[in-house]
Write an enzyme that holds these catalytic residues in place. Structure first.
Site, mmCIF file in Angstrom:
data_model
loop_
_atom_site.group_PDB
_atom_site.id
_atom_site.type_symbol
_atom_site.label_atom_id
_atom_site.label_comp_id
_atom_site.label_asym_id
_atom_site.label_seq_id
_atom_site.Cartn_x
_atom_site.Cartn_y
_atom_site.Cartn_z
ATOM 1 N N ASP A 157 0.743 -1.077 0.038
ATOM 2 C CA ASP A 157 0.012 -0.123 0.031
ATOM 3 C C ASP A 157 0.942 1.271 -0.043
ATOM 4 O O ASP A 157 0.455 2.203 -0.711
ATOM 5 C CB ASP A 157 -0.787 0.112 1.001
ATOM 6 N N HIS A 185 -5.082 -3.217 6.269
ATOM 7 C CA HIS A 185 -4.877 -3.450 4.788
ATOM 8 C C HIS A 185 -6.063 -3.990 4.095
ATOM 9 O O HIS A 185 -6.282 -5.090 3.825
ATOM 10 C CB HIS A 185 -3.839 -4.708 4.756
HETATM 11 P P1 NAX Z 1 -2.523 -18.095 -4.442
HETATM 12 O O1 NAX Z 1 -3.881 -18.604 -4.328
HETATM 13 O O2 NAX Z 1 -2.067 -18.237 -5.823
HETATM 14 O O3 NAX Z 1 -1.499 -19.080 -3.544
HETATM 15 C C1 NAX Z 1 -1.860 -19.278 -2.086
HETATM 16 C C2 NAX Z 1 -0.996 -20.597 -1.942
HETATM 17 O O4 NAX Z 1 -1.476 -20.700 -0.496
HETATM 18 C C3 NAX Z 1 -1.757 -21.759 -2.592
HETATM 19 O O5 NAX Z 1 -0.845 -22.635 -3.197
HETATM 20 C C4 NAX Z 1 -2.345 -22.898 -1.535
HETATM 21 O O6 NAX Z 1 -2.257 -24.064 -1.680
HETATM 22 C C5 NAX Z 1 -1.385 -22.285 -0.169
HETATM 23 N N1 NAX Z 1 -1.957 -22.452 1.041
HETATM 24 C C6 NAX Z 1 -3.484 -22.394 1.563
HETATM 25 N N2 NAX Z 1 -3.481 -22.734 2.680
HETATM 26 C C7 NAX Z 1 -2.584 -22.989 3.179
HETATM 27 C C8 NAX Z 1 -1.746 -23.280 4.528
HETATM 28 N N3 NAX Z 1 -2.668 -23.694 5.362
HETATM 29 N N4 NAX Z 1 -0.558 -23.664 4.479
HETATM 30 C C9 NAX Z 1 0.343 -23.477 3.582
HETATM 31 N N5 NAX Z 1 -0.129 -23.128 2.275
HETATM 32 C C10 NAX Z 1 -1.631 -22.765 2.113
HETATM 33 O O7 NAX Z 1 -2.506 -16.471 -3.760
HETATM 34 P P2 NAX Z 1 -1.463 -15.823 -3.866
HETATM 35 O O8 NAX Z 1 -1.756 -14.846 -5.121
HETATM 36 O O9 NAX Z 1 0.029 -16.086 -3.920
HETATM 37 O O10 NAX Z 1 -1.833 -14.750 -2.780
HETATM 38 C C11 NAX Z 1 -1.691 -15.229 -1.220
HETATM 39 C C12 NAX Z 1 -2.376 -14.327 -0.317
HETATM 40 O O11 NAX Z 1 -1.618 -13.048 -0.392
HETATM 41 C C13 NAX Z 1 -3.741 -14.092 -0.362
HETATM 42 O O12 NAX Z 1 -4.493 -14.163 0.781
HETATM 43 C C14 NAX Z 1 -3.639 -12.775 -0.833
HETATM 44 O O13 NAX Z 1 -4.998 -12.317 -0.521
HETATM 45 C C15 NAX Z 1 -2.501 -12.003 -0.025
HETATM 46 N N6 NAX Z 1 -2.187 -10.685 -0.607
HETATM 47 C C16 NAX Z 1 -1.800 -9.910 0.305
HETATM 48 C C17 NAX Z 1 -1.299 -8.820 -0.073
HETATM 49 C C18 NAX Z 1 -0.830 -7.635 1.080
HETATM 50 O O14 NAX Z 1 -0.458 -6.456 0.733
HETATM 51 N N7 NAX Z 1 -0.867 -7.963 2.334
HETATM 52 C C19 NAX Z 1 -1.226 -8.295 -1.228
HETATM 53 C C20 NAX Z 1 -1.485 -9.515 -2.448
HETATM 54 C C21 NAX Z 1 -2.214 -10.552 -1.966
HETATM 55 O O15 NAX Z 1 -3.516 -9.971 -2.411
#
Ligand code: NAX
Length: 329
Positions: A157, A185
């Site tokens: 952000d 956030h």
């Molecule tokens: P993806 O869906 O591509 O990847 C998430 C991965 O996490 C998947 O491979 C899934 O199998 C794995 N996963 C789910 N539960 C798990 C667990 N209990 N233990 C280990 N692995 C697990 O998502 P991606 O685009 O990589 O985004 C990941 C996260 O970042 C999301 O929650 C998203 O909302 C968040 N973000 C946060 C941001 C921030 O600024 N704080 C910005 C970017 C993003 O939106």
């Protein structure tokens, strides 16, 4: 010596954008060897194994080892840094309470396992959304680990805000400093330019030379653009922010470990600073000194800023209440 870094959700999109930059030294510098632990759920293991094969093929000088696992105890064993990226996304028809519950089921047990298995100096960057409350849950579940070892990512952000200011002033982004993100956030966040500078001058003065109504621009253009940038990226790109999020996670963790020479923004546990209820993980302007975030104190907040911060903090309070109602905290 090497640093052991656990990345959850390493088989996902942000994971893929993070791993190679960490292996190349972008997070801990060109002299620190790294051991990577890729922690996934069973469905994500294949993707993480594929990334691990590519990490080997990168032949990175700094990469000492890569391990893929779906067992949290193995994944967090001895880790010095953890980047909690894997989270449960909001599905169709899912209410906020369901989302918080699903993520409490991930971040609570991960906090417990970190407490049981991680190294004594562990630091945890929470990326997975809802990041602030997930960090709160993980910290509250990690008995014996100081709560200030957990922080949530709001650096993306801040970077988005700095880039918007640079574009509005037609100035290089490198000269834009002291942009603060307050609160959650989420779309309620408050990107604050009151103390921001461009090449050492107040940003608000520089904006005033270019536009008649700076407050109007902040309210109608700047704040919504920053707060809703994630949705804009999804609309244009067809997929959520990935490389910029990974970049921000690397910068956040790098600064936490190495220290800052000026201030940045991070979601950290409040001790009541600026009237934010103690215990909430809220974004503040911070410095990193000696491996610890320090909230920048004593900033003047006018009524307009105060009201915006209060709105975002009220959302954090609601999230905490919802999690408490689940019996998690
Ligand atoms: P993806 O869906 O591509 O990847 C998430 C991965 O996490 C998947 O491979 C899934 O199998 C794995 N996963 C789910 N539960 C798990 C667990 N209990 N233990 C280990 N692995 C697990 O998502 P991606 O685009 O990589 O985004 C990941 C996260 O970042 C999301 O929650 C998203 O909302 C968040 N973000 C946060 C941001 C921030 O600024 N704080 C910005 C970017 C993003 O939106």
């Amino acid at each position: 010596m090497a640093t052991t870094i656990t990345i959850t959700g390493a088989g996902g999109q942000i994971g893929y954008a993070l791993l190679f930059r960490i292996a190349a030294g972008d997070m801990l510098g060109p002299d620190e060897k790294v051991r990577l632990r890729l922690l996934e759920i069973p469905q994500g293991v294949k993707a993480a194994e594929g990334a691990a094969l590519e990490l080997h093929d990168g032949a990175f000088d700094l990469l000492e080892s890569v391990e893929v696992t779906d067992d949290a105890a193995t994944g967090f064993d001895g880790c010095n840094l953890a980047l909690l990226v894997g989270a449960r996304p909001r599905g169709p028809g899912m209410e906020r309470g369901d989302l918080l519950a699903a993520n409490a089921g991930i971040f609570g047990p991960q906090g417990q396992t970190i407490a049981a298995r991680a190294a004594a100096d562990v630091r945890v960057t929470v990326v997975g959304n809802p990041a602030n409350t997930n960090a709160l849950i993980a910290a509250a579940s990690a008995d014996g680990v100081p709560a200030d070892r957990f922080s949530a990512l709001t650096r993306l952000d801040e970077n988005r805000a700095r880039a918007q200011v640079a574009a509005a002033l037609d100035a290089p982004v490198s000269g834009i400093r002291r942009v603060s993100i307050w609160g959650n956030h989420s779309a309620t966040q408050f990107p604050d330019l009151a103390h921001a500078t461009v090449d050492g001058r107040p940003v608000l003065d520089a904006l005033g030379e270019r536009m008649d109504d700076v407050r109007g621009w902040l309210e109608e253009t700047f704040i919504p653009r920053v707060a809703k940038r994630g949705a804009e990226i999804i609309e244009v790109r067809g997929s959520s922010s990935v490389a910029s999020a990974a970049n921000a996670a690397i910068e956040h963790t790098r600064d936490w470990v190495a220290g800052t020479d000026d201030w940045t923004s991070a979601g950290v546990v409040s001790r009541g600073e600026y009237g934010v209820p103690a215990g909430l993980v809220s974004s503040f302007p911070v410095r990193a000194v000696g491996g610890q975030w320090q909230i920048v104190e004593g900033l003047e907040l006018d009524d307009w800023a105060r009201a915006r911060i209060d709105t975002s903090v009220a959302e954090l309070v609601e999230e905490r209440e919802a999690v408490r109602a689940l019996g998690v905290l």
